[in-house]
Design a protein around this motif. Sequence first.
Motif, PDB file in Angstrom:
ATOM      1  N   LYS A   5       0.831  -1.204   0.000  1.00 15.24           N
ATOM      2  CA  LYS A   5       0.000   0.000   0.000  1.00 15.24           C
ATOM      3  C   LYS A   5       0.865   1.254   0.000  1.00 15.24           C
ATOM      4  O   LYS A   5       0.570   2.223  -0.687  1.00 15.24           O
ATOM      5  N   ARG A   6       1.968   1.215   0.739  1.00 15.60           N
ATOM      6  CA  ARG A   6       2.835   2.390   0.819  1.00 15.60           C
ATOM      7  C   ARG A   6       3.420   2.753  -0.551  1.00 15.60           C
ATOM      8  O   ARG A   6       3.472   3.917  -0.907  1.00 15.60           O
ATOM      9  N   VAL A   7       3.833   1.746  -1.317  1.00 15.02           N
ATOM     10  CA  VAL A   7       4.495   2.032  -2.586  1.00 15.02           C
ATOM     11  C   VAL A   7       3.521   2.162  -3.761  1.00 15.02           C
ATOM     12  O   VAL A   7       3.903   2.624  -4.832  1.00 15.02           O
ATOM     13  N   LEU A   8       2.270   1.788  -3.558  1.00 14.10           N
ATOM     14  CA  LEU A   8       1.273   1.883  -4.625  1.00 14.10           C
ATOM     15  C   LEU A   8       0.781   3.321  -4.750  1.00 14.10           C
ATOM     16  O   LEU A   8       0.497   3.984  -3.759  1.00 14.10           O
ATOM     17  N   PHE A  14      -3.776  -3.266  -7.058  1.00 11.36           N
ATOM     18  CA  PHE A  14      -2.879  -4.282  -6.526  1.00 11.36           C
ATOM     19  C   PHE A  14      -3.574  -5.629  -6.671  1.00 11.36           C
ATOM     20  O   PHE A  14      -4.727  -5.787  -6.267  1.00 11.36           O
ATOM     21  N   VAL A  15      -2.894  -6.611  -7.272  1.00  9.26           N
ATOM     22  CA  VAL A  15      -3.449  -7.954  -7.419  1.00  9.26           C
ATOM     23  C   VAL A  15      -2.608  -8.914  -6.585  1.00  9.26           C
ATOM     24  O   VAL A  15      -1.384  -8.933  -6.690  1.00  9.26           O
ATOM     25  N   LEU A  16      -3.259  -9.712  -5.784  1.00  7.66           N
ATOM     26  CA  LEU A  16      -2.605 -10.675  -4.906  1.00  7.66           C
ATOM     27  C   LEU A  16      -3.176 -12.058  -5.188  1.00  7.66           C
ATOM     28  O   LEU A  16      -4.402 -12.215  -5.292  1.00  7.66           O
ATOM     29  N   GLY A  96      -7.205   3.854  -2.175  1.00  6.08           N
ATOM     30  CA  GLY A  96      -8.198   4.903  -2.356  1.00  6.08           C
ATOM     31  C   GLY A  96      -7.608   6.279  -2.616  1.00  6.08           C
ATOM     32  O   GLY A  96      -6.457   6.563  -2.296  1.00  6.08           O
ATOM     33  N   LEU A  97      -8.434   7.136  -3.196  1.00  3.23           N
ATOM     34  CA  LEU A  97      -8.015   8.491  -3.543  1.00  3.23           C
ATOM     35  C   LEU A  97      -7.745   9.350  -2.304  1.00  3.23           C
ATOM     36  O   LEU A  97      -6.994  10.314  -2.375  1.00  3.23           O
TER      37      LEU A  97
END
Length: 101
Positions: A5-8, A14-16, A96-97
């Motif tokens: 999340k930090r780097v996105l 993000f797909v896991l 999220g935005l």
Amino acid sequence: LQEAKRVLKIGGIFVLTVWQPKDKQWRFLGLLRGMDFGDVIEKWFGNNKGERYFHCFSEKELLNLAKEAGFAVIKSGVISNEKGNRNNIYLVCSRGLMDKA
């Protein structure tokens, strides 16, 4: 998940994916060895050259972890390979935005 999340980028996707073992009893194997529910240690591809550790996640468990990390889950489910003999659980998540780094 927190590092993802930090780097996105904000609004990023993000797909896991994780293995879904064929046999649900695998999730209980770790309890026999004093580990947590879902933890597994098995021989590396059936050889005696070592062991590998992995955790058998459920879809619900992954959904909860993604939400706790602050992702919005867009879609989740199970996907099979072409032969239909192996399955993976997947999540498609978004940052999220309004999120801050």
